[in-house]
Each structure stands twice: as structure tokens, then as C-alpha cells.
Write a protein that holds these residues in place. Structure first.
Motif, PDB file in Angstrom:
ATOM      1  N   ASP A   1      35.699  51.234  47.974  1.00  0.00           N
ATOM      2  CA  ASP A   1      34.717  51.624  46.748  1.00  0.00           C
ATOM      3  C   ASP A   1      35.329  50.717  45.877  1.00  0.00           C
ATOM      4  OD1 ASP A   1      32.756  53.756  46.890  1.00  0.00           O
ATOM      5  OD2 ASP A   1      33.064  55.117  46.266  1.00  0.00           O
ATOM      6  N   LEU A   2      36.824  50.762  46.361  1.00  0.00           N
ATOM      7  CA  LEU A   2      37.722  50.481  45.422  1.00  0.00           C
ATOM      8  C   LEU A   2      37.540  49.052  44.858  1.00  0.00           C
ATOM      9  CD1 LEU A   2      40.783  48.990  46.604  1.00  0.00           C
ATOM     10  CD2 LEU A   2      40.715  50.573  47.475  1.00  0.00           C
ATOM     11  N   PHE A   3      37.058  48.194  46.660  1.00  0.00           N
ATOM     12  CA  PHE A   3      36.597  46.489  46.722  1.00  0.00           C
ATOM     13  C   PHE A   3      36.007  46.289  45.973  1.00  0.00           C
ATOM     14  CE2 PHE A   3      38.787  47.694  51.316  1.00  0.00           C
ATOM     15  CZ  PHE A   3      40.107  47.474  50.466  1.00  0.00           C
ATOM     16  N   ALA A   4      34.002  47.395  45.904  1.00  0.00           N
ATOM     17  CA  ALA A   4      33.018  46.943  44.660  1.00  0.00           C
ATOM     18  C   ALA A   4      33.976  46.699  43.960  1.00  0.00           C
ATOM     19  CB  ALA A   4      32.480  47.848  44.922  1.00  0.00           C
ATOM     20  N   SER A   5      34.870  48.015  42.821  1.00  0.00           N
ATOM     21  CA  SER A   5      34.813  48.060  41.643  1.00  0.00           C
ATOM     22  C   SER A   5      36.015  46.945  41.195  1.00  0.00           C
ATOM     23  CB  SER A   5      35.413  49.261  41.349  1.00  0.00           C
ATOM     24  OG  SER A   5      36.362  49.720  42.028  1.00  0.00           O
ATOM     25  N   GLY A   6      36.955  46.633  42.091  1.00  0.00           N
ATOM     26  CA  GLY A   6      37.628  45.126  41.886  1.00  0.00           C
ATOM     27  C   GLY A   6      37.011  43.881  41.821  1.00  0.00           C
ATOM     28  N   ALA A   7      35.874  44.068  42.642  1.00  0.00           N
ATOM     29  CA  ALA A   7      35.025  43.054  42.929  1.00  0.00           C
ATOM     30  C   ALA A   7      34.066  42.912  41.862  1.00  0.00           C
ATOM     31  CB  ALA A   7      34.109  42.546  44.137  1.00  0.00           C
ATOM     32  N   LEU A   8      33.948  43.699  40.839  1.00  0.00           N
ATOM     33  CA  LEU A   8      32.930  43.534  39.828  1.00  0.00           C
ATOM     34  C   LEU A   8      34.253  43.355  38.405  1.00  0.00           C
ATOM     35  CD1 LEU A   8      30.677  46.696  39.885  1.00  0.00           C
ATOM     36  CD2 LEU A   8      30.601  44.440  39.760  1.00  0.00           C
ATOM     37  N   ARG A   9      35.587  43.929  38.270  1.00  0.00           N
ATOM     38  CA  ARG A   9      36.257  43.118  37.128  1.00  0.00           C
ATOM     39  C   ARG A   9      36.259  41.732  37.242  1.00  0.00           C
ATOM     40  NH1 ARG A   9      42.010  46.430  35.657  1.00  0.00           N
ATOM     41  NH2 ARG A   9      42.963  44.693  34.831  1.00  0.00           N
ATOM     42  N   LEU A  10      36.598  41.654  38.594  1.00  0.00           N
ATOM     43  CA  LEU A  10      36.898  39.647  39.526  1.00  0.00           C
ATOM     44  C   LEU A  10      35.344  38.866  38.729  1.00  0.00           C
ATOM     45  CD1 LEU A  10      38.746  39.987  42.418  1.00  0.00           C
ATOM     46  CD2 LEU A  10      40.180  39.606  40.012  1.00  0.00           C
ATOM     47  N   ALA A  11      34.697  39.347  38.802  1.00  0.00           N
ATOM     48  CA  ALA A  11      33.394  39.136  38.386  1.00  0.00           C
ATOM     49  C   ALA A  11      33.118  38.208  36.688  1.00  0.00           C
ATOM     50  CB  ALA A  11      31.981  39.388  39.584  1.00  0.00           C
ATOM     51  N   ARG A  12      33.386  39.967  36.572  1.00  0.00           N
ATOM     52  CA  ARG A  12      33.013  39.170  34.719  1.00  0.00           C
ATOM     53  C   ARG A  12      34.283  39.314  34.333  1.00  0.00           C
ATOM     54  NH1 ARG A  12      34.095  44.907  34.974  1.00  0.00           N
ATOM     55  NH2 ARG A  12      31.571  46.091  35.389  1.00  0.00           N
ATOM     56  N   PHE A  13      35.349  38.587  35.240  1.00  0.00           N
ATOM     57  CA  PHE A  13      36.244  37.470  34.549  1.00  0.00           C
ATOM     58  C   PHE A  13      35.875  36.169  35.019  1.00  0.00           C
ATOM     59  CE2 PHE A  13      39.202  34.351  36.183  1.00  0.00           C
ATOM     60  CZ  PHE A  13      40.706  34.145  35.241  1.00  0.00           C
ATOM     61  N   LEU A  14      35.408  35.766  36.016  1.00  0.00           N
ATOM     62  CA  LEU A  14      34.529  34.696  36.042  1.00  0.00           C
ATOM     63  C   LEU A  14      33.734  33.916  35.347  1.00  0.00           C
ATOM     64  CD1 LEU A  14      34.974  33.604  39.938  1.00  0.00           C
ATOM     65  CD2 LEU A  14      35.832  32.841  38.909  1.00  0.00           C
ATOM     66  N   LYS A  15      32.544  35.024  35.417  1.00  0.00           N
ATOM     67  CA  LYS A  15      31.524  34.599  34.238  1.00  0.00           C
ATOM     68  C   LYS A  15      31.933  33.934  33.015  1.00  0.00           C
ATOM     69  CE  LYS A  15      27.679  36.994  31.266  1.00  0.00           C
ATOM     70  NZ  LYS A  15      27.796  38.212  30.666  1.00  0.00           N
ATOM     71  N   GLY A  16      30.649  32.744  32.735  1.00  0.00           N
ATOM     72  CA  GLY A  16      30.853  31.655  31.733  1.00  0.00           C
ATOM     73  C   GLY A  16      32.287  30.239  31.894  1.00  0.00           C
ATOM     74  N   LYS A  17      33.427  31.140  33.032  1.00  0.00           N
ATOM     75  CA  LYS A  17      33.963  30.005  32.807  1.00  0.00           C
ATOM     76  C   LYS A  17      33.442  28.915  33.370  1.00  0.00           C
ATOM     77  CE  LYS A  17      37.947  32.670  32.468  1.00  0.00           C
ATOM     78  NZ  LYS A  17      37.136  33.641  31.651  1.00  0.00           N
ATOM     79  N   GLU A  18      34.342  27.480  33.334  1.00  0.00           N
ATOM     80  CA  GLU A  18      34.285  26.345  33.717  1.00  0.00           C
ATOM     81  C   GLU A  18      34.565  26.088  35.387  1.00  0.00           C
ATOM     82  OE1 GLU A  18      33.780  23.403  31.566  1.00  0.00           O
ATOM     83  OE2 GLU A  18      33.098  24.748  29.421  1.00  0.00           O
ATOM     84  N   PRO A  19      33.792  25.038  35.085  1.00  0.00           N
ATOM     85  CA  PRO A  19      34.084  24.859  36.661  1.00  0.00           C
ATOM     86  C   PRO A  19      35.570  24.423  37.408  1.00  0.00           C
ATOM     87  CG  PRO A  19      32.021  23.108  36.306  1.00  0.00           C
ATOM     88  CD  PRO A  19      32.909  23.959  34.485  1.00  0.00           C
ATOM     89  N   GLY A  20      35.947  24.789  38.360  1.00  0.00           N
ATOM     90  CA  GLY A  20      37.045  24.993  38.827  1.00  0.00           C
ATOM     91  C   GLY A  20      37.757  26.090  39.431  1.00  0.00           C
ATOM     92  N   ARG A  21      38.453  25.681  40.255  1.00  0.00           N
ATOM     93  CA  ARG A  21      39.250  27.203  41.309  1.00  0.00           C
ATOM     94  C   ARG A  21      40.079  28.719  40.311  1.00  0.00           C
ATOM     95  NH1 ARG A  21      41.005  27.177  47.537  1.00  0.00           N
ATOM     96  NH2 ARG A  21      41.006  28.793  47.588  1.00  0.00           N
ATOM     97  N   TYR A  22      39.740  29.288  40.482  1.00  0.00           N
ATOM     98  CA  TYR A  22      40.887  30.487  39.751  1.00  0.00           C
ATOM     99  C   TYR A  22      41.225  31.603  41.008  1.00  0.00           C
ATOM    100  CZ  TYR A  22      38.065  28.695  35.949  1.00  0.00           C
ATOM    101  OH  TYR A  22      37.482  28.023  35.034  1.00  0.00           O
ATOM    102  N   TYR A  23      41.916  32.210  40.610  1.00  0.00           N
ATOM    103  CA  TYR A  23      42.687  32.943  41.552  1.00  0.00           C
ATOM    104  C   TYR A  23      43.181  34.201  40.766  1.00  0.00           C
ATOM    105  CZ  TYR A  23      43.890  28.852  43.484  1.00  0.00           C
ATOM    106  OH  TYR A  23      43.769  27.514  44.187  1.00  0.00           O
ATOM    107  N   VAL A  24      43.101  35.715  41.417  1.00  0.00           N
ATOM    108  CA  VAL A  24      43.062  37.135  41.173  1.00  0.00           C
ATOM    109  C   VAL A  24      44.032  37.697  40.265  1.00  0.00           C
ATOM    110  CG1 VAL A  24      43.514  39.168  41.947  1.00  0.00           C
ATOM    111  CG2 VAL A  24      42.719  37.807  43.712  1.00  0.00           C
ATOM    112  N   GLU A  25      45.336  36.698  40.578  1.00  0.00           N
ATOM    113  CA  GLU A  25      46.714  36.249  39.358  1.00  0.00           C
ATOM    114  C   GLU A  25      45.840  36.719  37.858  1.00  0.00           C
ATOM    115  OE1 GLU A  25      48.179  36.772  43.244  1.00  0.00           O
ATOM    116  OE2 GLU A  25      46.468  35.069  42.251  1.00  0.00           O
TER     117      GLU A  25
END
Ligand SMILES: NC(=O)c1ccc[n+]([C@@H]2O[C@H](COP(=O)([O-])OP(=O)(O)OC[C@H]3O[C@@H](n4cnc5c(N)ncnc54)[C@H](OP(=O)(O)O)[C@@H]3O)[C@@H](O)[C@H]2O)c1
Length: 197
Positions: A169-193
Motif C-alpha cells: 500500500d505504501l507504494f500506491a500512496s507514495g505514487a499518488l503523492r508523486l503524481a500530484r507533484f507531476l500534475k500540470g508540470k512542464e515537459p522535462g525530467r523530474y526526480y523523487v527528490e
């Protein structure tokens, strides 16, 4: 096919990469790649796609692993001359080894990529440990969700920094947090950090 989604989250198999990247670029959708085991060719494709869409490859979506990486970086700074070993354990269905997270930990441990050689396991023919060598050991069995230990061995003392995933479950909740961060971002490479700044 056109979809109306903010982010595509993938936990599947590296063989799906091309299809996912093509689909995401056609739809101008950000992608969070949580699958591991990508080849260097695959990473080139990810890099290429990042010119058109926001993309993050997260070898581990857990917040605990993000903190473990910070602790490992600190230890490397303080005890660079100690011997490093990485031990990871996963369930018996995992297709890649070492794990994507172990690969990321190795990058943090390698202070000098030319000098620090990675030793994948040891066997009766391996011989003595070389100075600067970093050992990595993969255990596979049962339903282990994911354990990662970084061992720092010095003269007369040892530090082990360990993370244990007890539920997927922790991978799913962590992925949702990262997806919220990615939402609406400009094209580019992003990192977990980037998501934890
Ligand atoms: N980043 C992270 O934090 C994290 C955490 C856990 C796992 N992972 C990675 O995620 C990947 C999957 O791991 P897992 O343990 O979940 O493996 P798994 O139990 O084998 O699950 C993979 C799933 O993906 C599905 N799948 C594969 N190809 C597909 C396709 N073309 N279309 C639709 N579904 C497809 C499989 O469906 P079928 O069963 O029908 O084939 C299965 O349900 C691995 O690379 C693993 O290392 C990453």
C-alpha cells in the motif's frame, strides 16, 4: 485513443515502456514510471520523451526510502573510507535484480565510479574483497514486500541503515503523492527528490 488524465502511473514491466511513452506523448499526459529493471536504452527513450511530456522514473515511491537515501548520503560524507555493502530482499516473483532501489543506493555510495567497482554477490571463486569494492546482494523468496539495508563496515564497528516495506500500500500512496507533484508540470525530467523539497 485520446484520454483525459493528469498523470499515467505505471507499475508493470519494462517491456511496456515504448507503448506507454508513445501513448503519453500522443495524449500530452505526464508519466510516473514506477516500474524497475529498465536498460540503458530504455533510459535514453525516457530522456527523449521528457522533451515532450513531464516524466519521472521513481524506482521507489516510499517516503521511508526517500529518507533512507538522505541518511545514506550523510553517512557517505562522514565515513567515506568504510566498506559499503547493500543487501536487498524481495518476493519470489520479482523479475529484476538487483532492485531499482538498490541501483539508486549504489549511485549514492559510488564516490568515484571508475574506482568503486560493484560486486554483484560473491561465490567460491570471487576471492578476497577489493579495496573500494561495493557488494550488492539480492535475496528472493516468499512474499517479502521489499527490504533494503545499507551496511557501513569500519574497523571494530558497523552501521546498518535499513528500510522495510511491510505492505505494498505504501507504494500506491507514495505514487499518488508523486503524481500530484507531476500534475500540470512542464515537459522535462523530474526526480523523487524534487517532490520532497
Ligand atoms: N517504484 C516502486 O516503488 C515500486 C514498488 C513495487 C514494485 N515496483 C515495480 O513495479 C513493477 C511491478 O511489480 P509487482 O511486484 O507489482 O509485479 P507483479 O505482481 O508481477 O504485477 C505487475 C502487474 O502489471 C500487469 N501488467 C504487466 N504488463 C501489462 C500490460 N501490458 N498491460 C496491463 N497490465 C500489465 C500484470 O498483469 P498480469 O498479472 O495480468 O500479467 C500485473 O498485474 C516491477 O518492475 C517492480 O520492480 C516498483
Amino acid at each position: 485513443m485520446i484520454i483525459n488524465a493528469d498523470v499515467i502511473i505505471d507499475f508493470s514491466n519494462p517491456s511496456n515502456l515504448e507503448e506507454i511513452l508513445t501513448f503519453a506523448q500522443e495524449n500530452k499526459t505526464a508519466v510516473l514510471l514506477c516500474t524497475t529493471g529498465y536498460s540503458s536504452e530504455d533510459f535514453k527513450k525516457i530522456e527523449q520523451a521528457s522533451k515532450n511530456i513531464a516524466i519521472m522514473q521513481a524506482g521507489n515511491t516510499s517516503i521511508g526510502i526517500a529518507v533512507l537515501k538522505l541518511l545514506v548520503s550523510l553517512a557517505v560524507e562522514k565515513i567515506a573510507e568504510w566498506d559499503y555493502e547493500v543487501i536487498e530482499a524481495h518476493h519470489n516473483r520479482k523479475t529484476d535484480s538487483p532492485s531499482g532501489t538498490a541501483e539508486e543506493l549504489l549511485k549514492l555510495l559510488q564516490t568515484d565510479e571508475d574506482k568503486d567497482s560493484i560486486r554483484f554477490g560473491r561465490n567460491p571463486k570471487t576471492g578476497k574483497r577489493k579495496v573500494g569494492e561495493i557488494g550488492v546482494h539480492s535475496i528472493r523468496g516468499g512474499s517479502i514486500v521489499g527490504d533494503h539495508t545499507v551496511m557501513f563496515a569500519g574497523k571494530d564497528e558497523v552501521i546498518e541503515i535499513k528500510h522495510r516495506a511491510v505492505s505494498q500500500d505504501l507504494f500506491a500512496s507514495g505514487a499518488l503523492r508523486l503524481a500530484r507533484f507531476l500534475k500540470g508540470k512542464e515537459p522535462g525530467r523530474y526526480y523523487v527528490e524534487d517532490a520532497y523539497k
